[in-house]
Design an enzyme around this catalytic site. Structure first.
Site, PDB file in Angstrom:
ATOM      1  CD  GLU A  35      -3.178  -0.808   2.131  1.00 21.12           C
ATOM      2  OE1 GLU A  35      -3.203   0.240   2.801  1.00 21.12           O
ATOM      3  OE2 GLU A  35      -4.055  -1.686   2.207  1.00 21.12           O
ATOM      4  CD  GLU A  56      -3.725  -5.792   3.812  1.00 23.54           C
ATOM      5  OE1 GLU A  56      -4.525  -4.943   4.265  1.00 23.54           O
ATOM      6  OE2 GLU A  56      -2.488  -5.668   3.883  1.00 23.54           O
TER       7      GLU A  56
END
Ligand code: GAL
Length: 413
Positions: free
Chosen positions: A166, A351
């Site tokens: 991320e 995720e």
């Protein structure tokens, strides 16, 4: 309810974690990280909690891996901690740290679980941060050396690797809102950090390509639809979309920055150098997608920025305990966008999941009906994306444990 047989042969299911969130960072010769510093500053983390002990996974990993096995997962995604492997960020490795990860990987393989390692899930060694951290270009090459140390030690057994987790959150929370380490609020530096994170992705990808040529390597990007709050925000939303999703996906998957960003680049001449985009845009083996909700953009008077990103607009909609609106359709839209825009790359959902304030009953069970509903709804959309032809290879739930949820400490399950 879905069964494995509803998904293509070889589709894998897994669970994800990150080192600083679970291991306990005060043992085993791990070096201090910028999260230790950030958490030590009053007001930064709920209840002043930190990752010093976290889930004590460093000591409990064997019984934790038994849980992964008992749950029937094929894959366990974990991260190696840069500061545990190289306590100073560079120089001599910590043998105890490498030994720990070797035992963890062996323990996974013994249990028939595929290790999926992430190199950077947000812990910068203290010394590296003192020298500028991701604002400096040297950090990129030190990170590549760390990737090499991990590859030399685990590369014979770990064949799936995420480079950077991320990058958007690192930039946004670390350098714009200041909610995460290192807690800066300086949008002008944020682009430099973004570029260095992209370079770190490319540099580590290249090292792994040489040292472990049979490994599959890719980034984990948090991607989501950017929804305008009102009609007046439509053009703003398109610009923001370039700054959040495409700022990272375009250079990695198409070897160039998106057009609205290219205009900004003239301000950063010394940051972007010849050859950088070639390094960043090398072919990846997959794209990791982290997805939780959509993002809504609206105008605001925040200094410098002029807009605000929120995760909820409809008070009547269902929300997780993070106050993130539950929007399964956004998951499908994101996967469709990725397939159409980037020529259907191989994807792992690295995720997806939800926090709910559920409780342990007297008999030791947890009646997490809300979480089941959430997962069912998202799996429904995942299945539709697979049916529509998206090259999705696996789905990993966040998270295996309740853990140190960054600035929210241990307050979220
Ligand atoms: C992601 C992050 C994870 C975890 C998760 C759920 O952004 O990669 O570390 O914090 O959100 O809240």
């Amino acid at each position: 309810m879905y069964k494995r047989s509803d998904f293509p042969d070889g589709f894998t299911f897994g669970a994800s974690t990150a080192a600083y969130q679970i291991e306990g960072h005060s043992f085993g010769g791990a070096g201090r990280t910028h999260w230790d510093d950030f958490a030590a500053t009053p007001g930064n983390v709920v209840r002043a909690e930190n990752g010093a002990k976290a889930c004590d996974h460093y000591h409990r990993w064997e019984s934790d891996l038994d849980l992964v096995q008992a749950a029937g997962f094929d894959v366990y995604r974990f991260s190696t901690s840069w500061a545990r492997v190289l306590p100073d960020g560079r120089g001599a490795p910590n043998p105890e740290g490498l030994d720990y990860y070797e035992r963890l990987v062996d323990g996974l393989l013994e249990r028939g679980i595929r290790p999926f390692a992430t190199l950077y899930h947000w812990d910068v060694p203290w010394f590296e941060q003192q020298n500028g951290g991701w604002e400096g270009r040297d950090t990129v090459w030190h990170f590549a050396d760390y990737a090499e140390a991990v590859a030399r030690s685990l590369g014979d057994r770990v064949k799936h690797c995420v480079t950077i987790n991320e990058p958007l959150t690192i930039v946004n929370a670390g350098y714009i809102s200041g909610d995460h380490a290192p807690g800066r609020r300086n949008p002008l530096r944020a682009f430099r950090v973004a570029h260095h994170l992209l370079l770190a992705h490319g540099a580590s990808l290249r090292r792994l390509g040489v040292l472990v040529p049979d490994a599959e390597v890719g980034p984990a990007l948090n991607l989501f639809p950017v929804i305008p709050r009102g009609r007046a925000d439509v053009r703003l939303a398109a610009r923001i979309e370039a700054l959040v999703n495409r700022l990272f996906a375009d250079p990695i998957l198409a070897g160039r920055y998106p057009r609205p960003v290219q205009r900004l680049l003239s301000l950063y001449r010394r940051t972007l150098r010849a050859g950088d985009l070639g390094l960043i845009g090398q072919p990846v083996d997959f794209v990791g997608v982290n997805h939780y909700s959509h993002i809504i953009v609206e105008r605001s008077w925040l200094p410098w920025i002029g807009f605000r990103l929120v995760r909820s607009t409809d008070p009547n909609a269902m929300h997780t305990d993070m106050d993130w609106q539950i929007e399964p359709r956004s998951f499908l839209d994101t996967l469709t966008w990725l397939r159409e825009r980037y020529n259907n790359p191989a994807v792992y959902i690295t995720e997806n999941g939800a926090a709910f304030d559920d409780h342990v009953e007297a008999d030791g069970s947890v009646r997490d009906a809300d979480r089941r509903d959430y997962l069912e709804a998202y799996l429904f959309m995942l299945h539709r994306a697979v049916e529509a032809g998206s090259a999705i290879r696996g789905y990993f739930v966040w998270s295996l444990f309740d853990n140190f949820e960054w600035a929210l400490g241990l307050s979220k399950r």
